[in-house]
Design an enzyme around this catalytic site. Structure first.
Site, PDB file in Angstrom:
ATOM      1  N   HIS A   1      10.213   3.783 -13.348  1.00 25.40           N
ATOM      2  CA  HIS A   1       9.631   3.875 -12.009  1.00 25.40           C
ATOM      3  C   HIS A   1       8.102   3.749 -12.135  1.00 25.40           C
ATOM      4  O   HIS A   1       7.497   4.386 -13.004  1.00 25.40           O
ATOM      5  CB  HIS A   1      10.002   5.208 -11.343  1.00 25.40           C
ATOM      6  CG  HIS A   1       9.455   5.319  -9.960  1.00 25.40           C
ATOM      7  ND1 HIS A   1      10.039   4.673  -8.895  1.00 25.40           N
ATOM      8  CD2 HIS A   1       8.356   5.946  -9.492  1.00 25.40           C
ATOM      9  CE1 HIS A   1       9.324   4.914  -7.811  1.00 25.40           C
ATOM     10  NE2 HIS A   1       8.295   5.681  -8.142  1.00 25.40           N
TER      11      HIS A   1
ATOM     12  N   ASN B   1      16.037   4.803 -15.897  1.00 25.17           N
ATOM     13  CA  ASN B   1      15.324   3.968 -14.931  1.00 25.17           C
ATOM     14  C   ASN B   1      13.828   4.007 -15.242  1.00 25.17           C
ATOM     15  O   ASN B   1      13.309   5.029 -15.680  1.00 25.17           O
ATOM     16  CB  ASN B   1      15.558   4.532 -13.515  1.00 25.17           C
ATOM     17  CG  ASN B   1      14.808   3.751 -12.445  1.00 25.17           C
ATOM     18  OD1 ASN B   1      14.847   2.520 -12.391  1.00 25.17           O
ATOM     19  ND2 ASN B   1      14.108   4.463 -11.574  1.00 25.17           N
TER      20      ASN B   1
ATOM     21  N   ASN C   1      10.215  -6.254 -17.139  1.00 25.62           N
ATOM     22  CA  ASN C   1      10.648  -5.123 -17.972  1.00 25.62           C
ATOM     23  C   ASN C   1      11.809  -5.525 -18.876  1.00 25.62           C
ATOM     24  O   ASN C   1      11.886  -5.088 -20.023  1.00 25.62           O
ATOM     25  CB  ASN C   1      11.013  -3.923 -17.104  1.00 25.62           C
ATOM     26  CG  ASN C   1       9.785  -3.138 -16.692  1.00 25.62           C
ATOM     27  OD1 ASN C   1       9.159  -2.491 -17.512  1.00 25.62           O
ATOM     28  ND2 ASN C   1       9.416  -3.231 -15.419  1.00 25.62           N
TER      29      ASN C   1
ATOM     30  N   MET D   1      16.975  -2.874  -7.627  1.00 21.44           N
ATOM     31  CA  MET D   1      16.586  -2.376  -6.306  1.00 21.44           C
ATOM     32  C   MET D   1      17.778  -1.982  -5.450  1.00 21.44           C
ATOM     33  O   MET D   1      17.893  -2.383  -4.290  1.00 21.44           O
ATOM     34  CB  MET D   1      15.745  -3.441  -5.584  1.00 21.44           C
ATOM     35  CG  MET D   1      14.482  -3.807  -6.315  1.00 21.44           C
ATOM     36  SD  MET D   1      13.377  -2.388  -6.540  1.00 21.44           S
ATOM     37  CE  MET D   1      12.041  -3.135  -7.455  1.00 21.44           C
TER      38      MET D   1
HETATM   39  C1  GAR Z   1       8.721  -2.622 -11.840  1.00 20.57           C
HETATM   40  O1  GAR Z   1       7.404  -2.284 -11.549  1.00 20.57           O
HETATM   41  C2  GAR Z   1       9.603  -1.390 -11.775  1.00 20.57           C
HETATM   42  O2  GAR Z   1       8.980  -0.241 -12.243  1.00 20.57           O
HETATM   43  C3  GAR Z   1       9.838  -1.305 -10.291  1.00 20.57           C
HETATM   44  O3  GAR Z   1      10.028  -2.642  -9.874  1.00 20.57           O
HETATM   45  C4  GAR Z   1       9.313  -3.508 -10.740  1.00 20.57           C
HETATM   46  C5  GAR Z   1      10.273  -4.546 -11.284  1.00 20.57           C
HETATM   47  O4  GAR Z   1       9.588  -5.537 -12.015  1.00 20.57           O
HETATM   48  N1  GAR Z   1      10.962  -0.460  -9.985  1.00 20.57           N
HETATM   49  C6  GAR Z   1      11.012   0.341  -8.942  1.00 20.57           C
HETATM   50  O5  GAR Z   1      10.136   0.396  -8.087  1.00 20.57           O
HETATM   51  C7  GAR Z   1      12.259   1.205  -8.848  1.00 20.57           C
HETATM   52  N2  GAR Z   1      12.069   2.304  -7.961  1.00 20.57           N
HETATM   53  P1  GAR Z   1      10.336  -6.451 -13.067  1.00 20.57           P
HETATM   54  O6  GAR Z   1      11.549  -7.079 -12.382  1.00 20.57           O
HETATM   55  O7  GAR Z   1       9.302  -7.507 -13.416  1.00 20.57           O
HETATM   56  O8  GAR Z   1      10.716  -5.609 -14.254  1.00 20.57           O
END
Ligand code: GAR
Length: 201
Positions: free
Chosen positions: A113, A111, A17, A94
């Site tokens: 999600h 954020n 992201n 996280m």
């Molecule tokens: C993503 O899918 C994000 O939406 C999720 O963790 C992943 C991080 O991926 N976030 C959550 O679950 C927060 N509650 P990334 O480090 O490749 O962006």
């Protein structure tokens, strides 16, 4: 406020992201804000390498170096203040932030999600667990949500959502990848631009 909103991105892992935000900034999709700082609570996060490659300053704030949550958050705040940050983007960060942190930055933290809130969200729902829960429930449509962050985990005002169809043979991993590609990587940059634009105008 300066011409562009100053953005900090908080990460913990792979940082796809974050990469979507960097790409959007390079393409001019994000034009009302600029990523000035990436903060990680994990020194091994690949996201840090992505930031360095894009010449963005990085900082690590590790729980193991902090006496408690308050100390952890104060160290993050110190960095945010040093860089005069206007908008905080949680992109795969996280760690749940306390009410004292979220109220200090009311309407200035967003954020992403990986579900259509209010489904499959709140404490304990993060990363692959979200997709696992969606598949276990048997929903046919899931997606992603970008929302403001308040004291309730995943409970703040919704800014943008995008739906993604579930396929019969999906695993949590295939679903996660599709939700990222079709939803998260699109709505997060769009929402960042929308919020920054409102902030500077
Ligand atoms: C993503 O899918 C994000 O939406 C999720 O963790 C992943 C991080 O991926 N976030 C959550 O679950 C927060 N509650 P990334 O480090 O490749 O962006």
């Amino acid at each position: 406020m300066s011409k562009k909103a100053r953005i900090a991105v908080l990460v913990s892992g792979g940082g796809t992201n974050l990469q979507a935000l960097i790409n959007a900034q390079n393409k001019g999709v994000i034009n009302s804000g600029k990523i000035e700082l990436v903060i990680s609570n994990n020194s091994n996060a690949f996201a840090l390498q992505r930031a360095e490659k894009a010449s963005i300053d990085t900082a690590c704030v590790l729980k193991k170096d902090c006496t408690d949550q308050n100390d952890f958050e104060n160290k993050i705040i110190k960095k945010l203040e040093e860089y005069k940050i206007d908008l905080i983007v949680l992109a795969g960060f996280m760690s749940i932030l306390s009410q004292s942190f979220t109220s200090k930055y009311a309407n200035r933290i967003i954020n992403v999600h990986p579900s259509l809130i209010p489904s499959f969200c709140g404490k304990g729902f993060y990363g692959l667990k979200v997709h696992q829960a969606a598949l276990e429930k048997g929903v046919k449509v899931t997606g992603a949500t970008v929302h403001f962050v308040n004291e309730i985990p995943d409970g703040g005002e919704i800014i943008m959502q995008k739906a993604v169809n579930i396929k019969e043979d999906d695993t949590p991993q295939t679903l996660q990848k599709r939700v990222m590609r079709l939803a998260e990587w699109k709505i997060l940059p769009a929402a960042v631009e929308q919020v920054c634009n409102k902030m500077i105008s």
